[in-house]
Design a protein around this motif. Sequence first.
Motif, PDB file in Angstrom:
ATOM      1  N   PHE A 125       1.063  -2.548   1.667  1.00  0.00           N
ATOM      2  CA  PHE A 125       2.300  -1.896   1.236  1.00  0.00           C
ATOM      3  C   PHE A 125       3.367  -1.877   2.334  1.00  0.00           C
ATOM      4  CE2 PHE A 125       4.407   2.446   1.023  1.00  0.00           C
ATOM      5  CZ  PHE A 125       5.417   2.054   0.172  1.00  0.00           C
ATOM      6  N   ALA A 126       3.024  -1.348   3.509  1.00  0.00           N
ATOM      7  CA  ALA A 126       4.004  -1.209   4.588  1.00  0.00           C
ATOM      8  C   ALA A 126       4.574  -2.549   5.055  1.00  0.00           C
ATOM      9  CB  ALA A 126       3.393  -0.433   5.763  1.00  0.00           C
ATOM     10  N   PRO A 127       3.724  -3.547   5.383  1.00  0.00           N
ATOM     11  CA  PRO A 127       4.315  -4.823   5.830  1.00  0.00           C
ATOM     12  C   PRO A 127       5.163  -5.501   4.759  1.00  0.00           C
ATOM     13  CG  PRO A 127       1.929  -5.015   5.573  1.00  0.00           C
ATOM     14  CD  PRO A 127       2.262  -3.572   5.500  1.00  0.00           C
ATOM     15  N   HIS A 128       4.775  -5.365   3.492  1.00  0.00           N
ATOM     16  CA  HIS A 128       5.543  -5.968   2.395  1.00  0.00           C
ATOM     17  C   HIS A 128       6.973  -5.430   2.373  1.00  0.00           C
ATOM     18  CE1 HIS A 128       6.722  -7.297  -1.596  1.00  0.00           C
ATOM     19  NE2 HIS A 128       6.866  -6.036  -1.991  1.00  0.00           N
ATOM     20  N   VAL A 129       7.116  -4.114   2.398  1.00  0.00           N
ATOM     21  CA  VAL A 129       8.444  -3.508   2.286  1.00  0.00           C
ATOM     22  C   VAL A 129       9.230  -3.653   3.585  1.00  0.00           C
ATOM     23  CG1 VAL A 129       9.722  -1.402   1.743  1.00  0.00           C
ATOM     24  CG2 VAL A 129       7.563  -1.877   0.575  1.00  0.00           C
ATOM     25  N   ILE A 130       8.569  -3.479   4.730  1.00  0.00           N
ATOM     26  CA  ILE A 130       9.272  -3.577   6.015  1.00  0.00           C
ATOM     27  C   ILE A 130       9.836  -4.978   6.219  1.00  0.00           C
ATOM     28  CG2 ILE A 130       8.960  -3.566   8.517  1.00  0.00           C
ATOM     29  CD1 ILE A 130       7.006  -1.235   8.142  1.00  0.00           C
ATOM     30  N   THR A 178      10.310 -14.944   1.822  1.00  0.00           N
ATOM     31  CA  THR A 178       9.150 -15.713   1.353  1.00  0.00           C
ATOM     32  C   THR A 178       7.852 -15.064   1.803  1.00  0.00           C
ATOM     33  OG1 THR A 178      10.468 -17.743   1.451  1.00  0.00           O
ATOM     34  CG2 THR A 178       8.071 -17.991   1.335  1.00  0.00           C
ATOM     35  N   LEU A 179       7.810 -14.650   3.084  1.00  0.00           N
ATOM     36  CA  LEU A 179       6.615 -13.981   3.602  1.00  0.00           C
ATOM     37  C   LEU A 179       6.381 -12.674   2.864  1.00  0.00           C
ATOM     38  CD1 LEU A 179       4.326 -13.840   5.652  1.00  0.00           C
ATOM     39  CD2 LEU A 179       5.935 -12.802   7.279  1.00  0.00           C
ATOM     40  N   GLY A 180       7.462 -11.923   2.608  1.00  0.00           N
ATOM     41  CA  GLY A 180       7.330 -10.664   1.877  1.00  0.00           C
ATOM     42  C   GLY A 180       6.809 -10.871   0.469  1.00  0.00           C
ATOM     43  N   MET A 181       7.263 -11.933  -0.197  1.00  0.00           N
ATOM     44  CA  MET A 181       6.789 -12.243  -1.547  1.00  0.00           C
ATOM     45  C   MET A 181       5.307 -12.600  -1.537  1.00  0.00           C
ATOM     46  SD  MET A 181      10.020 -14.425  -3.104  1.00  0.00           S
ATOM     47  CE  MET A 181       9.260 -14.668  -4.703  1.00  0.00           C
ATOM     48  N   LEU A 182       4.881 -13.366  -0.537  1.00  0.00           N
ATOM     49  CA  LEU A 182       3.468 -13.757  -0.447  1.00  0.00           C
ATOM     50  C   LEU A 182       2.580 -12.541  -0.201  1.00  0.00           C
ATOM     51  CD1 LEU A 182       3.785 -17.033   1.680  1.00  0.00           C
ATOM     52  CD2 LEU A 182       3.204 -16.857  -0.749  1.00  0.00           C
ATOM     53  N   ILE A 183       3.017 -11.661   0.714  1.00  0.00           N
ATOM     54  CA  ILE A 183       2.255 -10.438   0.970  1.00  0.00           C
ATOM     55  C   ILE A 183       2.223  -9.566  -0.278  1.00  0.00           C
ATOM     56  CG2 ILE A 183       2.243  -8.271   2.282  1.00  0.00           C
ATOM     57  CD1 ILE A 183       3.361  -9.819   4.649  1.00  0.00           C
ATOM     58  N   GLY A 184       3.365  -9.491  -0.982  1.00  0.00           N
ATOM     59  CA  GLY A 184       3.412  -8.710  -2.221  1.00  0.00           C
ATOM     60  C   GLY A 184       2.485  -9.260  -3.281  1.00  0.00           C
ATOM     61  N   ILE A 186      -0.345 -10.906  -2.760  1.00  0.00           N
ATOM     62  CA  ILE A 186      -1.716 -10.545  -2.366  1.00  0.00           C
ATOM     63  C   ILE A 186      -1.994  -9.086  -2.697  1.00  0.00           C
ATOM     64  CG2 ILE A 186      -3.281 -10.291  -0.401  1.00  0.00           C
ATOM     65  CD1 ILE A 186      -1.771 -12.640   0.914  1.00  0.00           C
ATOM     66  N   TRP A 187      -1.036  -8.225  -2.368  1.00  0.00           N
ATOM     67  CA  TRP A 187      -1.165  -6.800  -2.667  1.00  0.00           C
ATOM     68  C   TRP A 187      -1.303  -6.581  -4.176  1.00  0.00           C
ATOM     69  CZ3 TRP A 187       3.739  -3.277  -2.558  1.00  0.00           C
ATOM     70  CH2 TRP A 187       3.398  -1.984  -2.960  1.00  0.00           C
ATOM     71  N   ALA A 188      -0.476  -7.270  -4.976  1.00  0.00           N
ATOM     72  CA  ALA A 188      -0.530  -7.112  -6.436  1.00  0.00           C
ATOM     73  C   ALA A 188      -1.891  -7.545  -6.992  1.00  0.00           C
ATOM     74  CB  ALA A 188       0.589  -7.922  -7.083  1.00  0.00           C
ATOM     75  N   LYS A 189      -2.435  -8.619  -6.441  1.00  0.00           N
ATOM     76  CA  LYS A 189      -3.734  -9.096  -6.908  1.00  0.00           C
ATOM     77  C   LYS A 189      -4.820  -8.060  -6.658  1.00  0.00           C
ATOM     78  CE  LYS A 189      -6.825 -12.074  -8.329  1.00  0.00           C
ATOM     79  NZ  LYS A 189      -6.937 -12.443  -9.754  1.00  0.00           N
ATOM     80  N   ILE A 190      -4.772  -7.432  -5.479  1.00  0.00           N
ATOM     81  CA  ILE A 190      -5.774  -6.415  -5.144  1.00  0.00           C
ATOM     82  C   ILE A 190      -5.578  -5.147  -5.975  1.00  0.00           C
ATOM     83  CG2 ILE A 190      -6.605  -4.907  -3.298  1.00  0.00           C
ATOM     84  CD1 ILE A 190      -5.833  -7.120  -1.318  1.00  0.00           C
ATOM     85  N   ALA A 191      -4.309  -4.732  -6.141  1.00  0.00           N
ATOM     86  CA  ALA A 191      -4.013  -3.457  -6.798  1.00  0.00           C
ATOM     87  C   ALA A 191      -4.065  -3.541  -8.317  1.00  0.00           C
ATOM     88  CB  ALA A 191      -2.643  -2.952  -6.347  1.00  0.00           C
ATOM     89  N   TRP A 192      -3.529  -4.662  -8.890  1.00  0.00           N
ATOM     90  CA  TRP A 192      -3.382  -4.733 -10.350  1.00  0.00           C
ATOM     91  C   TRP A 192      -4.080  -5.934 -10.986  1.00  0.00           C
ATOM     92  CZ3 TRP A 192       1.127  -3.627  -7.320  1.00  0.00           C
ATOM     93  CH2 TRP A 192       1.482  -2.273  -7.339  1.00  0.00           C
ATOM     94  N   GLY A 193      -4.683  -6.770 -10.176  1.00  0.00           N
ATOM     95  CA  GLY A 193      -5.467  -7.871 -10.718  1.00  0.00           C
ATOM     96  C   GLY A 193      -4.710  -9.142 -10.999  1.00  0.00           C
ATOM     97  N   HIS A 194      -3.440  -9.214 -10.624  1.00  0.00           N
ATOM     98  CA  HIS A 194      -2.676 -10.445 -10.851  1.00  0.00           C
ATOM     99  C   HIS A 194      -1.662 -10.614  -9.730  1.00  0.00           C
ATOM    100  CE1 HIS A 194       0.358  -7.596 -12.270  1.00  0.00           C
ATOM    101  NE2 HIS A 194      -0.508  -7.158 -13.162  1.00  0.00           N
ATOM    102  N   TYR A 195      -1.338 -11.860  -9.413  1.00  0.00           N
ATOM    103  CA  TYR A 195      -0.410 -12.143  -8.325  1.00  0.00           C
ATOM    104  C   TYR A 195       1.052 -11.929  -8.723  1.00  0.00           C
ATOM    105  CZ  TYR A 195      -4.308 -14.399  -5.880  1.00  0.00           C
ATOM    106  OH  TYR A 195      -5.503 -14.654  -5.252  1.00  0.00           O
TER     107      TYR A 195
END
Length: 262
Positions: A125-130, A178-184, A186-195
């Motif tokens: 969460f933090a690295p994605h938004v920062i 681009t990096l933020g989107m990629l991290i997001g 990964i986070w979405a896949k872990i949290a909600w099951g889809h990229y």
Amino acid sequence: MTWDSFTYFAISAVVLWGSGAALAYGSKRKLWPALLTTLGLIVFSIFIAGLWMSLERPPLRTMGETRLWYSFFLPVAGLLTYLRWNYKWILSFTTVLSTVFIIVNIVKPDIHNKVLMPALQSPWFAPHVIIYMFSYAILGAATLVAIYYLVREKKINNKAHLMEMTDSLVYAGIACITLGMLIGAIWAKIAWGHYWSWDPKETWAAATWIGYLLYIHYRLKKNSSDKTSMILLIIAFILLQVCWYGVNYLPSAQQSIHTYSS
């Protein structure tokens, strides 16, 4: 550290940033402008760190908290631009714009509490938004350059140098996006099951990304117009604003998990 202390830290930081910007005009040496701007950033970062510890979570949940980071990263982008390309006016512009966001946060602060929904407790969460906030600041600086160019086009002596700086800022900004989107993803896949789910926020993030890619590809044309390039850059920044907070006001975003709460 509480939000009530923000005004004191913010005023101190703005005074230091303003002093650095003023010295940049009156001195050929970069040491003192850079030092004062850095001191202002340290003061501001102390508040962010203190608020982070007080909330027991990253201050990134509400719109006001993202404005806090944007107010911090704008002078960072201005300082880096000044040190790299020696454009003195960029320190003043980023200081003024940062001050606007600070005033908004003082006049209309959002509710700041310790509550975080389970999905936001992810380490992603933090690295994605920062990273996104940093990219927004860099691209905000690039937009200031675009506005400067359009207003003073006939008085600019070295347009090639200015365009080189703008391109570099956009390259850095879109790399962070681009990096933020990629991290997001990964986070979405872990949290909600889809990229990716084409949530309104994700859709506008993609539109913003494409907007800056259009600028880059247009600039690669041999006969590209500098003026048209700057107009494209401003349009891309408008898309960025919709992605950041404008999407909150869209009917389709009412059920979105990405809208900033207050």
